[in-house]
Design an enzyme around this catalytic site. Structure first.
Site, PDB file in Angstrom:
ATOM      1  N   LYS A 113       0.822  -1.210   0.000  1.00  0.00           N
ATOM      2  CA  LYS A 113       0.000   0.000   0.000  1.00  0.00           C
ATOM      3  C   LYS A 113       0.859   1.265   0.000  1.00  0.00           C
ATOM      4  CE  LYS A 113      -4.111  -2.147   0.758  1.00  0.00           C
ATOM      5  NZ  LYS A 113      -3.653  -3.533   0.757  1.00  0.00           N
TER       6      LYS A 113
HETATM    7  C1  LIG Z   1      -4.193  -4.677   0.198  1.00  0.00           C
HETATM    8  C2  LIG Z   1      -3.382  -5.922   0.150  1.00  0.00           C
HETATM    9  C3  LIG Z   1      -3.640  -6.937  -0.807  1.00  0.00           C
HETATM   10  C4  LIG Z   1      -4.778  -6.860  -1.798  1.00  0.00           C
HETATM   11  O1  LIG Z   1      -4.604  -5.850  -2.757  1.00  0.00           O
HETATM   12  P1  LIG Z   1      -5.859  -5.322  -3.634  1.00  0.00           P
HETATM   13  O2  LIG Z   1      -5.330  -4.144  -4.351  1.00  0.00           O
HETATM   14  O3  LIG Z   1      -6.926  -4.971  -2.644  1.00  0.00           O
HETATM   15  O4  LIG Z   1      -6.271  -6.435  -4.531  1.00  0.00           O
HETATM   16  C5  LIG Z   1      -2.810  -8.038  -0.823  1.00  0.00           C
HETATM   17  N1  LIG Z   1      -1.799  -8.181   0.067  1.00  0.00           N
HETATM   18  C6  LIG Z   1      -1.540  -7.244   1.016  1.00  0.00           C
HETATM   19  C7  LIG Z   1      -0.432  -7.470   1.983  1.00  0.00           C
HETATM   20  C8  LIG Z   1      -2.304  -6.073   1.081  1.00  0.00           C
HETATM   21  O5  LIG Z   1      -2.047  -5.158   2.027  1.00  0.00           O
END
Ligand SMILES: *Cc1c(COP(=O)(O)O)cnc(C)c1O
Length: 476
Positions: A113
């Protein structure tokens, strides 16, 4: 470049304008009016660039209303050595069996993120200053998204963050990460209740349009197009780094596939956008955990979102979703970018709880290169163990979902790049279960647990929350 809504009811708007909004004004999702195209020659010209320079080029195709020098400064600040532990920003680590990890968790909160939020933090501050506006972000988090937002927005002018978290339900590490931030514009609120209570409080505030307007409330959720475009950059970066050692003729033909651990379909949609821009990608493989609504959709063409009660709490918690907020963008492309057909599909969803696109399903793979798979807790444990034994690399449970599914889809002659979405240090229990290794937090974060913490404890009470925000919201 202008931006429109998947539902067809929004006046075309600039990049700066849509950055401040979550959904489009008509309730749809924001998408670029046309997809910018990148040629192989352009890709080669980008090869010598650093990560922030590449980000400037790619985001420059979308943020056409922001002067290039300003955009370059934002990208340098977002992808700085201070924020990212790896000099490359996104390092690649080869594993056996044709797989390579793409390291997206070198940022301050050890998860992918940060890749998009760090850019969004810079861009929001810039756009707000130019428009003499303020923004008060209200969010609910069970840990990870909230911390990425706080680290990206701490100390930013014209922005405050009010982050609701469930009291006593996060790990010591997650609490320390968020509550040790002492910036004046960061407000952590520990609500007596569970995550759903936090989310309901937030929804109640947003439903009150007068309150929302009076205090410039906003959100930075995964449907924000600024995040989606910033995530495109590492797909280009990974393709370039994976082909660095090849001669010119081999680069001409070079293709990769990606496997993406998925929840809200944000990350993989960015890969889809990169592919439609012309990045030579053969397959985009979606990896789900036990909450496999998306795997089911890509295998059958029928999309059936679940309720909260049918959503499992798994050992890859950031993928525990019941509906995938970004899927509408893919369906829009699938239905020929036709807002009428898209709106009809979503009316079907509202009416019957499902969308049946099984007639289109063969096109998912043929036209869009999308495949999918899923995994379980036992698969994650076995995968973490086998990657550690064969490659000496520790991976986190979300990345393990990716590696498990990638192994089922890797093809001879096409490198399979697996996106590493979090650092294993965030999930020491499953790493211990799988490998017997006790993993500590990274050195640059040692000491985090001892830092003083600041958090406001609050009852699950909307009036109290309103008063708290009204008193502390930033204004211009
Ligand atoms: C948010 C997240 C995901 C999923 O990503 P999306 O963009 O919602 O598909 C997968 N792994 C981790 C560690 C995340 O923080």
């Amino acid at each position: 470049m202008k931006y429109i809504s998947t539902r067809g009811g929004m006046e075309p708007a600039s990049f700066s304008a849509i950055l401040l909004e979550g959904l489009a004004t008509d309730g749809g999702l924001v998408i670029p009016e046309s997809v910018p195209r990148v040629t192989r020659e352009q890709l080669e010209a980008w090869r010598p660039l650093s990560y922030p320079e590449l980000a400037t080029e790619i985001l420059g195709l979308f943020a056409t209303d922001i002067p290039r020098d300003d955009l370059a400064a934002m990208c340098r600040a977002a992808y700085s050595a201070e924020n990212f532990a790896s000099e490359a920003v996104v390092p690649l680590t080869p594993l056996g069996g044709g797989l390579t990890l793409v390291g997206l968790s070198e940022g301050p909160t050890l998860a992918f993120k940060d890749m998009a939020m760090q850019f969004l933090g810079q861009a929001l501050e810039y756009v707000l200053a130019r428009n003499d506006r303020a923004l008060n972000i209200v969010g609910a988090t069970s840990g990870d998204t909230g911390s990425a937002a706080e680290y990206a927005l701490r100390g930013k002018d014209g922005i405050a963050v009010f982050m609701l978290s469930p009291q006593g339900r996060m790990s010591d590490f997650q609490r320390a990460q968020m509550y040790s931030l002492m910036d004046d514009n960061i407000h952590n609120i520990a609500v007596e209740g569970v995550f759903d209570d936090c989310q309901n409080l937030m929804k109640a505030l947003f439903a009150d349009l007068d309150f929302k307007r009076a205090h410039d409330l906003g959100a930075v959720n995964s449907v924000n197009l600024g995040r989606v475009t910033a995530q495109c950059v590492y797909y280009f970066w990974a393709w370039l780094r994976a082909s660095d050692g090849l001669d010119a003729a081999a680069r001409e033909r070079f293709e990769v596939s990606f496997t993406v651990p998925s929840g809200n379909f944000g990350n993989i949609f960015s890969g889809f956008l990169a592919k439609s821009m012309g990045l030579p990608v053969r397959r985009l493989v979606l990896a789900a955990n036990e909450n496999n609504v998306l795997d089911e959709f890509f295998r059958t063409g029928v999309y059936t979102p679940r309720g909260a009660a049918d959503t499992f709490a798994t050992s890859s918690p950031s993928m525990d979703i019941s509906k995938a907020s970004n899927l509408e963008r893919f369906v829009f492309e699938l239905l020929g970018r036709d807002p009428e057909r898209l709106s009809a599909a979503w009316r079907e969803l509202d009416g019957t709880g499902r969308i049946d696109l099984s007639a289109e399903q063969p096109r998912f793979e043929q036209e869009f290169g999308v495949q999918s798979g899923s995994s379980t807790h036992a698969d994650r444990v076995a995968t973490i163990r086998s990657v550690f034994e064969s490659d000496g690399v520790l991976i986190d449970p979300h990345t393990a979902d990716g590696v498990k599914v990638a192994r089922e889809h890797v093809e001879p002659g096409t490198p399979m790049l697996v996106l590493e979405t979090a650092k294993p240090a965030k999930f020491p229990e499953i790493v211990l279960e799988a490998t017997g290794e006790r993993i500590g937090i990274p050195e640059r974060l040692s000491g985090l647990l001892e830092l003083p913490q600041r958090v406001t404890e609050m009852r699950d009470d909307e009036a109290e929350l309103r008063a708290f925000i009204a008193e502390r919201a930033v204004r211009r």
